[in-house]
Every structure is written in structure tokens, then in C-alpha cells.
Design a protein around this motif. Structure first.
Motif, mmCIF file in Angstrom:
data_model
loop_
_atom_site.group_PDB
_atom_site.id
_atom_site.type_symbol
_atom_site.label_atom_id
_atom_site.label_comp_id
_atom_site.label_asym_id
_atom_site.label_seq_id
_atom_site.Cartn_x
_atom_site.Cartn_y
_atom_site.Cartn_z
ATOM 1 N N MET A 156 -10.395 -4.921 3.115
ATOM 2 C CA MET A 156 -9.788 -3.612 2.824
ATOM 3 C C MET A 156 -8.267 -3.695 2.960
ATOM 4 N N LYS A 157 -7.823 -4.350 4.060
ATOM 5 C CA LYS A 157 -6.377 -4.474 4.298
ATOM 6 C C LYS A 157 -5.719 -5.224 3.150
ATOM 7 N N TRP B 257 -6.785 -5.667 0.159
ATOM 8 C CA TRP B 257 -6.841 -4.876 -1.083
ATOM 9 C C TRP B 257 -5.752 -3.794 -1.100
ATOM 10 N N ILE B 258 -5.604 -3.108 0.045
ATOM 11 C CA ILE B 258 -4.617 -2.017 0.108
ATOM 12 C C ILE B 258 -3.227 -2.561 -0.189
ATOM 13 N N PHE C 209 -3.064 -3.416 -3.809
ATOM 14 C CA PHE C 209 -3.098 -2.186 -4.607
ATOM 15 C C PHE C 209 -1.735 -1.497 -4.614
#
Lengths: 191, 323
Positions: free
Chosen positions: A146-147, A149-150, A153
Motif C-alpha cells: 500500500m505504501k 503504491w501510494i 500513485f
């Protein structure tokens, strides 16, 4: 003096007139004699100088000869040394060739051994690192993904505004790149 | 044949626990959630409708209602086509107050053009004797000018119909805007494909000022009894507002389930982004700049949402360690 024949008188007169000439002649003769003496002296001196020069020339010649001889001797000595050195070098070379060959073989053996050891070492290091990472990451895989990806992103979004300024072809290429990046993450996160 | 794409952005708003996620789950064919797990941030679902010449995509943004998860963030209110404001028919006072005080104001500010519906959920729990009190309670709030519809996510009553109405209203608005001749007649085509009539959709709407309490219950009861829904033990747990995720232990909610839920929503939203980019690729050149702006807006919203989800998971981890 009335009894002196006229001719004699004339002679005497002539003599009287000649006396200064004779004196002058005498004086000239003396001067000439002096000059002759001086020339003689000069000749003597010149001879002396000539002799001196000859002597110096001979000295130079003999010195040059000696020097040349010395140089030749030195040259010979040096050439001897060089030849000797070359001979010794050749001897060493031939004797070293074997040593070098031996060393090369040893080096090869070491290289192979190093490569094997390095691989074993790296395998061990990698395995230790991956064990440590696994332990650290265990149960947190999702958060880490998630980290990542963020952060990715955020880059995509900051790039997005620039899309408007791109030409259609560049736009399409950039959009495909973004799409590929998203797909990679999608696959990783979904797996 | 050229098929045009129509995207509708619908958001579902309302206080925590009113059943927003349950409604979406029911619509997209998932099971009714067996227990209450709060939605953190947003979770986007899609319902697609294929017509002969049109492909309609209903993008449903389910926004977590817990105040601690920041449901009032302006990002959740911008660029909306439609909004469902949910209230709990078993707790109308508090949940309607929240709608009036916050959600309606934010919608008027950030998406003044969006079509708003007032949705009373949990109609399966309305007892006949409570109908009058319920109607009086709703009337008291004087939230007028919006269609009111009662649904039950649990029994699936009026759920499909509600979303059909949402799409139908949007299509009618699209037709009336007159911008695109290609959309003429689309609302009628949609109704035909959904096998519904305009009357059936009209029938969903409750005229709160005129309806008789007995009629109301008749209106919602027969459908409910058709369904055979098993109640699970978890469902009787009273709902509580979570003000701090660190204190999650105080609530009877499985923390791992919350984490799973958050990650699942994260994945889901990632898929939405992927689809959004794919759609952008197909954009016609004349609509490209507008579509980039809209997409950028959605992407920024989703980015904040991703961060919120990650923070929430980290909060839950922290609470794990502290305990």
C-alpha cells in the motif's frame, strides 16, 4: 784654408753638408736596428706562442684521446653490463615463465574457488537478508504494498496535469506507461 | 456500431451504521454483511447496464460514515451526478439530523447540480404500530424537495428498483439537457431493458406529507415477507460510533476483519483506477481535456482515500502493539 784645393774644399763642404744626413742615417739605422730587435723579439715571442699552442693542441689531442678511450671503455663496460643483464633477464624470463604459469594456474584455482565461495557467501547473505526481511515484513506485506503504491500513485497524479500539454501520440504513450504501472501494482496487490 | 459510454457518479452518504455498504453489497450481488464493519474512506463499486447503443456505468462511491474517518472531506462531495442520503428508519431522528446539518449543506456547496434522494433503510424493521411515529419524525425534519424511498438492504426490497430509478433520472436529465442528440430516447430504452415501467419507479417514492401510516406499512410489508432472511447472532450487537481506531478493542468488531475489509477496498479502488485510465485512453480528442480534469479529480480523491486506508491499518497495528 786658402791652400786647400777647391775640390777638397768642395768635398769638405759636401761632407759638412752630409754630416747631418749621416747623423740622421745613423739615427734611422739605430731605429731600424731597434725595430729589427723588436721584430726579432716578436718573432721569438711568436715562436714561443706557437710552441705553446702546439703544446696545448697536443695536450688537447692527448686529452681528447684519453677521454675517447675512457668513453669507449665505459661504453664497453656498460654494453657488457647490458648484455649481461639481458642474458640474466633472458635466463630469469625463462625461469619465470614456469613460475608465472604456476602462478596463473594458482590464480585460476583461486578465482574459481573465490567465485564458488563468493556465490556461497552471497547465497548465505541473500538468504539471511531475505530471512530478516521476511521476519520484518511478515504480516505487513499489504501495508508495504500500500505504501509503495501510494508513493507511486502520487507520482502518477503529479504527472497527470502534464498530460494535457502532450501531443496525442505522446499522450497515448504516457497513458500506456501509467496503465502498465497500475497493472503491475494491481497484479502484485491482487496476488 | 459505435457504443457510447455513459458514466454516472453516485455517492452514498449517511451516518455510520445506516447500511450504506449493505445496500451497495446487495446491489452488486454480494451477500448481506453478517456483521457491522465500518467503511474506512470510500469503497467504489460499479454496476453496469448495457443498452443497444449505450454502455452505462454506475460508479457508486460508498463513503464511510464514521466521523473519525472524515466522511465530510470535500473530495467526497465533488463532481457528483447523484447522491443517496441514507437514514435509518429505526433511528430517523439522529440520522436525519446528520443529513440535514452536514450532508445536504456539503452537497449544495460542492455538487449543486446533483440529483439527491433521501433513502430510509432497514424498512424490514419497521413495525406497523411504529409507522405513524416514523412518519411524524421524518416530517419534523422538513427535508423537502427530494424523493423519499424506503428500502431494505437485508431483504433486498426496493434496492434494484432504487438504482434503476437513479440511472433513469440521470438519463432523463441527460436527454433534457439536449446537448447530445445521440442520447434521445435513452431513458425509455433503459427502462425497457430493466423491465420496469415509469409507474413502478414512481411507486417507490413516498409522499411523506400525504401518505397514511397504514398505507405506508402495506406499501413496504408485503415485499419483506417474501424474503426469508436468517438473522445471525452478530446482527443483534448494538452499533456504536467509533471515535478512535486505537480504541477498537472496546467495540465488538473483529480487527482483522476491518483490516481485511480496508485492504479489499484498497484493491477494489485500485481496479477502479485501472479502469478509469483505460476509459481515458478511449476518450475522444474533443473531450480529452475535460476527461483528464475529471479523472485527475477522482484520482486525487482516491489518493487521499488510499492514504486514509493505510493510516487506518497502521493505527490498528499500533493498537495491536499497545495491547
Amino acid at each position: 784654408m786658402k791652400n786647400v784645393p777647391k775640390a777638397l774644399q768642395n768635398l769638405a763642404d759636401q761632407y759638412e753638408k752630409t754630416i747631418p744626413k749621416i747623423d740622421s742615417f745613423k739615427s734611422n739605422t739605430k731605429a731600424i736596428q731597434n725595430l729589427i730587435d723588436q721584430v726579432s723579439n716578436l718573432e721569438r715571442e711568436m715562436n714561443f706562442v706557437k710552441q705553446e699552442m702546439t703544446s696545448i693542441k697536443n695536450d688537447i689531442l692527448s686529452s681528447q684521446e684519453r677521454n675517447e678511450q675512457t668513453i669507449r671503455t665505459q661504453e664497453e663496460i656498460i654494453m657488457d653490463m647490458i648484455n649481461k643483464f639481458n642474458e640474466e633477464l633472458l635466463q630469469h624470463k625463462s625461469s619465470m615463465k614456469e613460475d608465472i604459469q604456476n602462478l596463473k594456474t594458482q590464480q585460476d584455482v583461486l578465482k574459481i574457488s573465490y567465485t564458488i565461495n563468493e556465490k556461497t557467501f552471497m547465497d548465505k547473505v541473500n538468504s539471511s537478508i531475505s530471512t530478516i526481511i521476511k521476519k520484518q515484513v511478515e504480516g505487513k506485506e499489504n501495508e508495504i504494498l500500500m505504501k509503495i503504491w501510494i508513493s507511486e500513485f502520487k507520482d502518477i497524479i503529479s504527472d497527470f496535469e502534464k498530460l494535457k500539454k502532450l501531443k496525442p501520440k505522446e499522450f497515448s504513450v504516457r497513458l500506456n506507461e501509467i496503465s502498465d504501472t497500475i497493472d503491475i501494482f494491481k497484479q502484485k496487490i491482487m496476488s | 456500431m459505435l457504443v457510447s459510454e455513459i458514466n454516472i457518479k453516485l455517492t452514498i452518504l449517511g451516518q455510520w451504521g445506516v447500511g450504506k455498504t449493505s445496500i451497495v453489497s446487495t446491489l452488486v450481488g454480494k451477500d448481506f454483511p453478517a456483521m457491522y464493519i465500518p467503511t474506512i474512506g470510500s469503497n467504489i463499486a460499479r454496476k453496469e447496464y448495457n443498452l443497444t447503443n449505450n454502455h452505462i456505468r454506475l460508479n457508486i462511491w460508498d463513503i464511510g460514515g464514521q466521523r473519525s474517518f472524515n466522511p465530510l472531506n470535500p473530495v467526497f462531495f465533488s463532481n457528483l451526478d447523484s447522491a443517496l442520503l441514507l437514514f435509518d428508519l429505526n433511528n430517523p431522528k439522529e440520522t436525519l439530523q446528520e443529513i440535514k446539518d452536514t450532508y445536504l449543506k456539503n452537497l449544495a456547496k460542492f455538487s449543486p447540480e446533483c440529483i439527491i434522494y433521501l433513502i430510509g433503510n432497514k424498512s424490514d424493521l419497521v413495525k406497523p404500530e411504529d409507522s405513524e411515529i416514523l412518519l411524524n419524525n421524518i416530517r419534523k425534519y422538513q427535508i423537502q424537495g427530494f424523493p423519499i424511498i424506503f428500502v431494505s438492504a437485508k431483504t433486498q426490497d426496493n434496492i434494484t428498483e432504487l438504482f434503476t430509478l437513479v440511472v433513469y433520472d440521470f438519463l432523463k436529465k441527460l436527454e433534457n439537457s439536449g446537448n447530445e442528440t445521440q442520447f434521445q430516447g435513452i431513458s425509455k430504452n433503459f427502462l425497457t431493458s430493466a423491465a420496469k415501467s415509469e409507474d413502478q419507479l414512481d411507486d417507490l417514492i413516498i409522499n411523506i406529507n400525504e401518505i397514511d401510516p397504514n398505507t405506508l406499512h402495506k406499501k413496504i410489508t408485503p415485499k419483506i415477507t417474501k424474503k426469508n432472511i436468517m438473522l445471525t447472532k452478530n446482527e443483534v450487537i448494538p452499533l456504536k460510533e467509533i471515535k478512535d481506531l486505537k480504541k477498537i478493542r472496546e467495540f465488538n468488531i473483529d480487527k482483522n476483519k476491518i483490516k481485511e475489509n480496508i485492504f479489499s477496498a484498497f484493491k477494489n479502488n485500485l481496479v477502479v483506477i485501472s479502469e478509469l485510465i483505460s476509459e481515458l485512453k478511449k476518450s475522444p480528442i474533443n473531450a480529452l481535456i475535460d476527461n483528464i480534469d475529471t479523472s485527475l479529480n477522482d484520482l486525487s480523491n482516491l489518493n487521499k482515500d488510499f492514504e486514509l486506508k493505510l493510516d487506518s491499518i497502521l493505527e490498528l497495528e499500533k493498537s495491536d502493539k499497545n495491547n
